[in-house]
Design a protein around this motif. Structure first.
Motif, PDB file in Angstrom:
ATOM      1  N   ASP A  35      -0.317  10.371  -9.607  1.00 18.43           N
ATOM      2  CA  ASP A  35       0.587   9.223  -9.530  1.00 18.43           C
ATOM      3  C   ASP A  35      -0.160   7.906  -9.383  1.00 18.43           C
ATOM      4  O   ASP A  35       0.372   6.850  -9.719  1.00 18.43           O
ATOM      5  CB  ASP A  35       1.555   9.368  -8.346  1.00 18.43           C
ATOM      6  N   GLU A  37      -3.201   7.199 -10.784  1.00 16.74           N
ATOM      7  CA  GLU A  37      -4.243   7.054 -11.804  1.00 16.74           C
ATOM      8  C   GLU A  37      -4.277   5.688 -12.488  1.00 16.74           C
ATOM      9  O   GLU A  37      -5.282   5.348 -13.103  1.00 16.74           O
ATOM     10  CB  GLU A  37      -4.121   8.155 -12.854  1.00 16.74           C
ATOM     11  N   ASP A  38      -3.223   4.898 -12.363  1.00 14.33           N
ATOM     12  CA  ASP A  38      -3.214   3.566 -12.977  1.00 14.33           C
ATOM     13  C   ASP A  38      -4.076   2.572 -12.209  1.00 14.33           C
ATOM     14  O   ASP A  38      -4.315   1.460 -12.682  1.00 14.33           O
ATOM     15  CB  ASP A  38      -1.793   3.012 -13.057  1.00 14.33           C
ATOM     16  N   TYR A  39      -4.537   2.951 -11.029  1.00 15.51           N
ATOM     17  CA  TYR A  39      -5.302   2.063 -10.168  1.00 15.51           C
ATOM     18  C   TYR A  39      -6.745   2.542 -10.081  1.00 15.51           C
ATOM     19  O   TYR A  39      -7.039   3.707 -10.297  1.00 15.51           O
ATOM     20  CB  TYR A  39      -4.673   2.016  -8.768  1.00 15.51           C
ATOM     21  N   ASP A  70      -3.231  -6.067  -5.639  1.00 13.55           N
ATOM     22  CA  ASP A  70      -3.160  -6.295  -7.082  1.00 13.55           C
ATOM     23  C   ASP A  70      -3.296  -7.779  -7.430  1.00 13.55           C
ATOM     24  O   ASP A  70      -2.982  -8.195  -8.529  1.00 13.55           O
ATOM     25  CB  ASP A  70      -1.861  -5.721  -7.657  1.00 13.55           C
TER      26      ASP A  70
END
Length: 75
Positions: A35, A37-39, A70
């Motif tokens: 969940d 993996e976008d970071y 972010d």
């Protein structure tokens, strides 16, 4: 994200869950890594550190994501 980073994240998620009194299976920790993996690895590690310092409930993906820096100002 490299395999070694994913393995380290699973370990750190498990440790953070234990500190926050969250019952978390290894499989759930693996799903949480997916969940996230976008970071970047460093963003997630920093967010987990913030969770260990400030979390007052169970460890969830949302608890981690909400603590990822972010670039936007916080509340």
């Amino acid at each position: 994200m490299e395999k070694s980073e994913k393995e380290r994240l699973i370990d750190m998620i498990a440790i953070t869950a234990q500190i926050s009194s969250t019952n978390l299976t290894p499989e759930a920790a693996m799903v949480m890594v997916e969940d996230l993996e976008d970071y970047s690895f460093s963003q997630i590690m920093d967010a987990l550190k913030r969770c260990r310092r400030t979390l007052k409930g169970p460890l969830t993906p949302q608890a981690i994501i909400s603590r990822i820096d972010d670039g936007r100002p916080g509340p």
